[in-house]
Scaffold this active site. Structure first.
Site, PDB file in Angstrom:
ATOM      1  N   HIS A 239      -1.621   0.520  38.899  1.00 17.86           N
ATOM      2  CA  HIS A 239      -0.164   0.506  39.057  1.00 17.86           C
ATOM      3  C   HIS A 239       0.322   0.949  40.436  1.00 17.86           C
ATOM      4  O   HIS A 239       1.502   0.899  40.705  1.00 17.86           O
ATOM      5  CB  HIS A 239       0.498   1.388  37.986  1.00 17.86           C
ATOM      6  CG  HIS A 239       0.431   2.846  38.300  1.00 17.86           C
ATOM      7  ND1 HIS A 239      -0.682   3.595  38.078  1.00 17.86           N
ATOM      8  CD2 HIS A 239       1.331   3.691  38.865  1.00 17.86           C
ATOM      9  CE1 HIS A 239      -0.468   4.843  38.470  1.00 17.86           C
ATOM     10  NE2 HIS A 239       0.742   4.931  38.955  1.00 17.86           N
TER      11      HIS A 239
HETATM   12  C1  UD1 Z   1       5.532   6.792  39.305  1.00 21.25           C
HETATM   13  C2  UD1 Z   1       5.123   7.833  40.345  1.00 21.25           C
HETATM   14  C3  UD1 Z   1       3.612   7.916  40.414  1.00 21.25           C
HETATM   15  C4  UD1 Z   1       2.978   8.078  39.036  1.00 21.25           C
HETATM   16  C5  UD1 Z   1       3.492   6.971  38.104  1.00 21.25           C
HETATM   17  C6  UD1 Z   1       2.928   7.086  36.701  1.00 21.25           C
HETATM   18  C7  UD1 Z   1       6.717   8.043  42.219  1.00 21.25           C
HETATM   19  C8  UD1 Z   1       6.959   7.749  43.640  1.00 21.25           C
HETATM   20  N1  UD1 Z   1       5.611   7.489  41.665  1.00 21.25           N
HETATM   21  O1  UD1 Z   1       5.129   5.521  39.788  1.00 21.25           O
HETATM   22  O2  UD1 Z   1       3.250   9.014  41.242  1.00 21.25           O
HETATM   23  O3  UD1 Z   1       1.562   7.994  39.135  1.00 21.25           O
HETATM   24  O4  UD1 Z   1       4.919   7.045  38.064  1.00 21.25           O
HETATM   25  O5  UD1 Z   1       3.317   6.062  35.862  1.00 21.25           O
HETATM   26  O6  UD1 Z   1       7.483   8.746  41.615  1.00 21.25           O
HETATM   27  N2  UD1 Z   1       9.409   0.621  35.389  1.00 21.25           N
HETATM   28  C9  UD1 Z   1       9.761   0.034  34.191  1.00 21.25           C
HETATM   29  N3  UD1 Z   1       9.894   0.830  33.095  1.00 21.25           N
HETATM   30  C10 UD1 Z   1       9.703   2.172  33.147  1.00 21.25           C
HETATM   31  C11 UD1 Z   1       9.348   2.752  34.376  1.00 21.25           C
HETATM   32  C12 UD1 Z   1       9.195   1.963  35.478  1.00 21.25           C
HETATM   33  O7  UD1 Z   1       9.947  -1.171  34.103  1.00 21.25           O
HETATM   34  O8  UD1 Z   1       9.842   2.839  32.115  1.00 21.25           O
HETATM   35  C13 UD1 Z   1       9.269  -0.218  36.583  1.00 21.25           C
HETATM   36  C14 UD1 Z   1      10.426   0.009  37.543  1.00 21.25           C
HETATM   37  O9  UD1 Z   1      11.429  -0.883  37.372  1.00 21.25           O
HETATM   38  C15 UD1 Z   1       9.793  -0.166  38.888  1.00 21.25           C
HETATM   39  C16 UD1 Z   1       8.353   0.191  38.669  1.00 21.25           C
HETATM   40  O10 UD1 Z   1       8.108   0.181  37.276  1.00 21.25           O
HETATM   41  O11 UD1 Z   1       9.852  -1.501  39.297  1.00 21.25           O
HETATM   42  C17 UD1 Z   1       7.992   1.485  39.299  1.00 21.25           C
HETATM   43  O12 UD1 Z   1       8.592   2.618  38.709  1.00 21.25           O
HETATM   44  P1  UD1 Z   1       8.698   3.984  39.545  1.00 21.25           P
HETATM   45  O13 UD1 Z   1       9.265   5.016  38.710  1.00 21.25           O
HETATM   46  O14 UD1 Z   1       9.328   3.734  40.860  1.00 21.25           O
HETATM   47  O15 UD1 Z   1       7.241   4.373  39.947  1.00 21.25           O
HETATM   48  P2  UD1 Z   1       5.831   4.202  39.265  1.00 21.25           P
HETATM   49  O16 UD1 Z   1       5.143   3.067  39.888  1.00 21.25           O
HETATM   50  O17 UD1 Z   1       5.916   4.262  37.785  1.00 21.25           O
END
Ligand code: UD1
Length: 383
Positions: free
Chosen positions: A219
């Site tokens: 991820h």
């Molecule tokens: C975040 C953390 C990372 C951790 C990871 C665990 C930061 C910078 N990164 O990364 O350190 O290892 O979580 O999972 O904080 N999304 C969904 N549904 C959700 C959550 C996210 O669709 O419930 C999508 C968002 O729209 C986005 C992407 O996933 O496009 C990334 O979400 P984001 O919270 O920015 O960071 P992670 O990649 O999950």
């Protein structure tokens, strides 16, 4: 009685926070009052709600519903929301976990209000500031009053950054106290291993009761945000599974899923036709634990999953060029490969050949990190 506000927002934080909440419930009732603030960074039920339920994390008192956005947008909206709640609650300290944007927002909001910051999983470094997590960890540690460090390498790193070993109280953001306490995630894995054995049916659901399999998670933005890199990774796993006749279970993070929807339809078709690949939605903690315990080998770019593989004495191919958990690579049980096809396949063969002789010394403490942290919170803020 001390009052703490705990900030959680992303999947790994629900897991870490559950260990502290459990310790409070079991041993610190009447001494620690915990207010849980969910930033809403992760909002899908499979990324959030299920962890609260399974890990018995008390329902949050506040949810900022910050959701997704660019780093600035996401962090800024959390910053505003956290400040408001801190002003209202006036806690003795703010408890933060790990390295996400929720951690960063909490650290900055509290520091400006002169509310002591407590950082659990401090000191961890990958020494690559291109990763948002590295920036978040650095800022959080340098604003903290108490820092709880899981590993010896984390401790060494902090000494090099100028943190003091033998400093005396009163501790504050300019005179922080650093504790080496072991890994709070290990507390959970020890406890939930037996729960997973009893409750999880994921192995049966996937038809793997008598089948050897490997577990794969991806991820990190640098692995999945560029669809060419993600496609190459998937093709590596496609080939490896066919050549080795090895089933690969691939639970998919929503971030990865969004990009997968855009990959070349022919590649998508080939992946769907490969019976060795089981590409499934993101899993709950108990199901993940069950798979980690039974997998032959783990491929991952997640910091948490790397460690969990180690707790369960599984070899691990780390799909990154560096890891903040340097002890894993040093132990020989994990190999760093980035997203490179040849390195991933080499690492797989090396680790599978060495598997019987791999060593997993106890480098993550005794599984009692949460209790230790609670004791120190009471000792420090209960005065
Ligand atoms: C975040 C953390 C990372 C951790 C990871 C665990 C930061 C910078 N990164 O990364 O350190 O290892 O979580 O999972 O904080 N999304 C969904 N549904 C959700 C959550 C996210 O669709 O419930 C999508 C968002 O729209 C986005 C992407 O996933 O496009 C990334 O979400 P984001 O919270 O920015 O960071 P992670 O990649 O999950």
């Amino acid at each position: 009685m001390i009052k703490i506000v705990t900030v959680v927002g992303a999947r790994p934080q629900f897991i870490k926070a559950a260990a502290i909440s459990r310790a409070i419930r079991q041993k610190f009732q009447g001494r620690i009052n915990e207010v849980i603030l969910h930033t809403g960074q992760h909002y899908d039920a499979a990324m959030s709600q299920v962890f609260f339920e399974e890990l018995e994390l008390p329902k949050e008192h506040y949810n900022l519903k910050a959701g997704s956005g660019s780093h600035a947008v996401q962090t800024a909206s959390m910053l505003v929301g956290i400040e408001e709640i801190l002003l209202q609650e006036q806690p003795d300290c703010l408890l933060l976990y790990g390295d996400t944007n929720s951690t960063l927002a909490g650290a900055v909001a509290a520091a400006k209000l002169h509310i002591p910051v407590v950082h659990v999983e401090g000191g961890v470094r990958s020494y690559n500031k291109k990763f948002p997590e590295e920036v978040n960890r650095l800022i959080c540690d340098h604003l903290s009053t108490l820092i709880f460090v899981p590993t010896l390498s984390g401790l060494e790193g902090l000494w090099k950054e100028g943190f003091q070993r033998d400093n005396q109280p009163p501790y504050n953001a300019d005179n922080p106290k650093v504790y080496h306490c072991g890994d709070i995630m290990y507390d959970n894995s020890l406890l939930f291993a037996s729960v997973a054995e009893k409750k999880s049916t994921i192995i049966q659901q996937l038809g793997l009761t008598n089948t050897a399999f490997a577990l794969v998670t991806m991820h990190r933005p640098n692995n999945v945000d560029d669809e060419r890199i993600l496609t190459n990774l998937l093709l590596t796993f496609d080939r490896l599974s066919r050549e080795e006749k090895l089933t690969l279970v691939i639970p998919v993070h929503p971030r990865t899923l969004k990009i997968m929807e855009r990959i070349n339809p022919q590649v998508g078709q080939a992946l769907r036709e490969n019976a060795f690949l089981k590409i499934i939605p993101a899993l709950s903690f108990i199901d993940m634990t069950a798979l980690e315990m039974k997998a032959e080998i783990v491929f991952t770019d997640s910091g948490g999953v790397q460690k969990e593989a180690y707790y369960f004495k599984k070899p691990c191919v780390i799909l990154m060029d560096e890891t903040a958990w340097v002890e894993l690579a040093k132990s020989g049980s994990a190999i760093l490969t980035g997203a490179d096809d040849a390195r991933i396949r080499d690492a797989y063969h090396t680790l599978m050949n060495k598997r019987p002789s791999l060593q997993f010394p106890a480098i993550f403490g005794d599984g009692k990190a949460a209790e230790f942290i609670c004791e120190k919170l009471v000792e420090h803020f209960g005065r």
